[in-house]
Design a protein around this motif. Structure first.
Motif, PDB file in Angstrom:
ATOM      1  N   THR A   1     -28.408 -33.702  51.361  1.00  0.00           N
ATOM      2  CA  THR A   1     -29.107 -32.638  51.093  1.00  0.00           C
ATOM      3  C   THR A   1     -28.647 -31.675  50.037  1.00  0.00           C
ATOM      4  O   THR A   1     -29.435 -31.143  49.392  1.00  0.00           O
ATOM      5  CB  THR A   1     -29.367 -31.874  52.458  1.00  0.00           C
ATOM      6  N   THR A   2     -27.477 -31.379  49.684  1.00  0.00           N
ATOM      7  CA  THR A   2     -26.900 -30.455  49.004  1.00  0.00           C
ATOM      8  C   THR A   2     -25.262 -31.097  48.398  1.00  0.00           C
ATOM      9  O   THR A   2     -24.816 -31.755  49.089  1.00  0.00           O
ATOM     10  CB  THR A   2     -26.882 -29.159  49.505  1.00  0.00           C
ATOM     11  N   LEU A   3     -25.215 -30.622  47.192  1.00  0.00           N
ATOM     12  CA  LEU A   3     -23.827 -30.821  46.879  1.00  0.00           C
ATOM     13  C   LEU A   3     -22.830 -29.496  46.895  1.00  0.00           C
ATOM     14  O   LEU A   3     -21.742 -29.507  46.803  1.00  0.00           O
ATOM     15  CB  LEU A   3     -23.653 -31.089  45.204  1.00  0.00           C
ATOM     16  N   LYS A   4     -23.645 -28.359  47.471  1.00  0.00           N
ATOM     17  CA  LYS A   4     -22.821 -27.217  47.588  1.00  0.00           C
ATOM     18  C   LYS A   4     -22.453 -27.030  49.012  1.00  0.00           C
ATOM     19  O   LYS A   4     -23.220 -26.985  49.928  1.00  0.00           O
ATOM     20  CB  LYS A   4     -24.075 -26.099  47.393  1.00  0.00           C
ATOM     21  N   GLU A   5     -21.245 -27.211  49.213  1.00  0.00           N
ATOM     22  CA  GLU A   5     -20.506 -27.370  50.373  1.00  0.00           C
ATOM     23  C   GLU A   5     -20.757 -26.166  51.170  1.00  0.00           C
ATOM     24  O   GLU A   5     -20.906 -26.199  52.640  1.00  0.00           O
ATOM     25  CB  GLU A   5     -18.782 -27.516  50.364  1.00  0.00           C
ATOM     26  N   GLU A   6     -20.757 -24.986  50.735  1.00  0.00           N
ATOM     27  CA  GLU A   6     -20.759 -23.804  51.518  1.00  0.00           C
ATOM     28  C   GLU A   6     -22.377 -23.627  52.145  1.00  0.00           C
ATOM     29  O   GLU A   6     -22.659 -23.214  53.095  1.00  0.00           O
ATOM     30  CB  GLU A   6     -20.644 -22.558  50.698  1.00  0.00           C
ATOM     31  N   LEU A   7     -23.363 -24.368  51.430  1.00  0.00           N
ATOM     32  CA  LEU A   7     -24.918 -24.539  51.975  1.00  0.00           C
ATOM     33  C   LEU A   7     -24.571 -25.564  52.913  1.00  0.00           C
ATOM     34  O   LEU A   7     -25.479 -25.168  54.256  1.00  0.00           O
ATOM     35  CB  LEU A   7     -25.642 -24.781  50.854  1.00  0.00           C
ATOM     36  N   ARG A   8     -23.918 -26.718  52.901  1.00  0.00           N
ATOM     37  CA  ARG A   8     -24.065 -27.786  53.800  1.00  0.00           C
ATOM     38  C   ARG A   8     -23.520 -27.452  55.145  1.00  0.00           C
ATOM     39  O   ARG A   8     -24.227 -27.596  56.304  1.00  0.00           O
ATOM     40  CB  ARG A   8     -23.227 -28.933  53.334  1.00  0.00           C
ATOM     41  N   ARG A   9     -22.468 -26.526  55.139  1.00  0.00           N
ATOM     42  CA  ARG A   9     -21.775 -26.026  56.445  1.00  0.00           C
ATOM     43  C   ARG A   9     -22.740 -25.283  57.279  1.00  0.00           C
ATOM     44  O   ARG A   9     -22.628 -25.316  58.685  1.00  0.00           O
ATOM     45  CB  ARG A   9     -20.630 -25.090  56.050  1.00  0.00           C
ATOM     46  N   VAL A  10     -23.609 -24.588  56.755  1.00  0.00           N
ATOM     47  CA  VAL A  10     -24.619 -23.730  57.652  1.00  0.00           C
ATOM     48  C   VAL A  10     -26.040 -24.390  57.853  1.00  0.00           C
ATOM     49  O   VAL A  10     -26.649 -24.317  58.743  1.00  0.00           O
ATOM     50  CB  VAL A  10     -25.039 -22.521  57.000  1.00  0.00           C
ATOM     51  N   LEU A  11     -26.133 -25.339  56.786  1.00  0.00           N
ATOM     52  CA  LEU A  11     -27.518 -26.018  56.801  1.00  0.00           C
ATOM     53  C   LEU A  11     -27.422 -27.272  57.825  1.00  0.00           C
ATOM     54  O   LEU A  11     -28.624 -27.648  58.428  1.00  0.00           O
ATOM     55  CB  LEU A  11     -27.890 -26.559  55.592  1.00  0.00           C
ATOM     56  N   GLU A  12     -26.458 -28.040  57.917  1.00  0.00           N
ATOM     57  CA  GLU A  12     -26.314 -29.232  58.729  1.00  0.00           C
ATOM     58  C   GLU A  12     -24.750 -29.374  58.905  1.00  0.00           C
ATOM     59  O   GLU A  12     -24.027 -29.987  58.713  1.00  0.00           O
ATOM     60  CB  GLU A  12     -26.623 -30.515  58.023  1.00  0.00           C
ATOM     61  N   PRO A  13     -24.438 -28.174  60.000  1.00  0.00           N
ATOM     62  CA  PRO A  13     -22.892 -28.277  60.139  1.00  0.00           C
ATOM     63  C   PRO A  13     -22.056 -29.110  60.696  1.00  0.00           C
ATOM     64  O   PRO A  13     -20.740 -29.135  60.395  1.00  0.00           O
ATOM     65  CB  PRO A  13     -22.906 -27.060  61.231  1.00  0.00           C
ATOM     66  N   ARG A  14     -22.352 -30.083  61.382  1.00  0.00           N
ATOM     67  CA  ARG A  14     -21.657 -31.234  61.929  1.00  0.00           C
ATOM     68  C   ARG A  14     -21.834 -32.539  61.038  1.00  0.00           C
ATOM     69  O   ARG A  14     -21.596 -33.635  61.862  1.00  0.00           O
ATOM     70  CB  ARG A  14     -21.670 -31.423  63.388  1.00  0.00           C
ATOM     71  N   THR A  15     -22.221 -32.421  60.074  1.00  0.00           N
ATOM     72  CA  THR A  15     -22.455 -33.813  59.288  1.00  0.00           C
ATOM     73  C   THR A  15     -21.264 -34.156  58.365  1.00  0.00           C
ATOM     74  O   THR A  15     -20.466 -33.213  58.322  1.00  0.00           O
ATOM     75  CB  THR A  15     -23.661 -33.844  58.469  1.00  0.00           C
ATOM     76  N   ALA A  16     -21.063 -35.465  57.674  1.00  0.00           N
ATOM     77  CA  ALA A  16     -20.175 -35.697  56.787  1.00  0.00           C
ATOM     78  C   ALA A  16     -20.233 -34.497  55.485  1.00  0.00           C
ATOM     79  O   ALA A  16     -21.219 -34.170  55.225  1.00  0.00           O
ATOM     80  CB  ALA A  16     -20.206 -36.734  56.152  1.00  0.00           C
ATOM     81  N   THR A  17     -19.093 -34.027  54.848  1.00  0.00           N
ATOM     82  CA  THR A  17     -19.175 -33.516  53.750  1.00  0.00           C
ATOM     83  C   THR A  17     -19.867 -33.938  52.822  1.00  0.00           C
ATOM     84  O   THR A  17     -19.967 -35.321  52.569  1.00  0.00           O
ATOM     85  CB  THR A  17     -17.664 -33.146  53.183  1.00  0.00           C
ATOM     86  N   SER A  18     -20.491 -33.363  51.838  1.00  0.00           N
ATOM     87  CA  SER A  18     -21.076 -33.852  50.602  1.00  0.00           C
ATOM     88  C   SER A  18     -20.289 -34.916  49.952  1.00  0.00           C
ATOM     89  O   SER A  18     -20.718 -36.023  49.325  1.00  0.00           O
ATOM     90  CB  SER A  18     -21.502 -32.635  49.646  1.00  0.00           C
TER      91      SER A  18
END
Length: 353
Positions: free
Chosen positions: A192-209
């Motif tokens: 969904t995103t390469l921005k890790e700070e966004l991923r952490r709140v957007l989909e918090p328990r998925t694998a990192t980008s």
């Protein structure tokens, strides 16, 4: 009522529990021991269930799968945008926090699949794993239901496609590689995103980008066809990443790339609105207003095709960017049509007839 937490719950997507509009529907005896309202909101409850069927026929003309199969109901990944959240209401729970903290485990799924494929009337088409919640969510590490389902598919030479955003899929490369060698599987990775700070709140328990890119490369090098889903595209949050994501996934071995616009169906509107106001107060109105622009005054659409891509000037602009990005980074390769002619019921199944 809608339960709202005073303190932001880290590691969760939803921060509220909207009322279940089927609230008069009983959960049944299997769930009498659990009242989600009394559970600690940060903990996850796993309930083993034993459904009567596991393969569902998909009737939507804009979903490219004939059958779907979901070993879990509810998902600990906590993706705030998940279109499957409203399905949790059918089980007597909220689409909000409950969807992430009350996960139903379909423990008998492999046996059900084996019985389904053994039927004389089985109409062989590709089964999508999963069409609802992620088949590689964290609890799969304990139960291994998805791996067992893949073993059954390989035994029957049953074509199966997979979509996931969890790196746990790497555990099953041996099975996937064997299936792929027979043109019986293809994998879509949701990034969904390469921005890790966004991923952490957007989909918090998925694998990192970063980890998702590594998985794309790992699966591709193993000869497994890889598609990437930039899904969902959310205006004013990640719609600026179309070209950067395309470049990265192409360099890591993806063959194709597709996208979907976020669709806030049912209770998802309230859940997402609360989330975006808490996490991005500076642009929450912009996000919601641009969604309404794409969906004719609403934040979602129920019309086939449009509900996936949106409309209006912004929807058209996103589509054109995507087409250009796919062309520029060679992501237009046709995804393989999986074989159905290899299907056979193993000899040791004849006793079931």
């Amino acid at each position: 009522m809608s339960a709202h937490q005073n303190k932001y719950i880290k590691g969760r997507g939803a921060q509220i529990n909207p009322d279940n509009h089927f609230s008069k529907t009983s959960k049944g005896a299997d769930f009498d021991d659990l009242d989600p309202a009394e559970e600690e909101v940060g903990e996850t409850k796993f309930i083993e269930v034993f459904p009567k069927s596991i393969v569902n026929k998909v009737g939507s003309p804009d979903i490219p799968m004939y059958y779907s199969m979901n070993p879990y109901q509810g998902c600990e990944h906590g993706c705030i945008y998940c279109y499957a959240r409203p399905t949790h209401e059918y089980w007597g729970y909220s689409a909000g926090i409950d969807f992430e903290r009350v996960v139903l485990v379909k423990k008998n799924a492999p046996e059900l699949l084996r019985a389904t494929l053994s039927k004389k009337k089985w109409d062989v088409h590709t089964i999508g794993l999963s069409g609802n919640t992620d088949c590689y969510q964290p609890i799969e590490r304990k139960y291994g239901i998805t791996r067992k389902l893949l073993e059954v598919c390989l035994e029957f030479r049953q074509p199966v496609s997979i979509i996931t955003k969890n790196a746990l899929i790497a555990r099953d490369i041996d099975l996937l590689q064997e299936l792929a060698s027979l043109n019986l599987t293809a994998v879509s990775i949701s990034l969904t995103t390469l921005k890790e700070e966004l991923r952490r709140v957007l989909e918090p328990r998925t694998a990192t980008s970063k980890r998702k890119l590594q998985i794309i490369e790992q699966l591709s090098q193993a000869g497994i066809p890889i598609n990437v889903m930039l899904a969902p595209v959310i205006p004013a949050l990640n719609d600026d990443e179309i070209f950067s994501v395309a470049k990265q996934v192409s360099e890591h071995g993806a063959r194709t790339m597709h996208y979907q616009i976020v669709r806030l169906n049912g209770p998802n509107e309230a859940i997402f609105t609360d989330w975006v106001q808490q996490n991005f107060p500076d642009r929450a109105d912009k996000v919601l207003n641009q969604l309404k622009e794409m969906y004719g005054g609403s934040v979602s659409s129920s019309r086939f095709k449009e509900r996936m891509t949106g409309g209006g000037v912004l929807g058209t602009n996103i589509r054109r960017q995507f087409e250009l990005a796919r062309k520029r980074f060679s992501l237009n390769e046709s995804f393989p049509k999986l074989r159905t002619d290899l299907f056979e019921v193993p000899n040791n199944q004849l006793r079931l007839f």
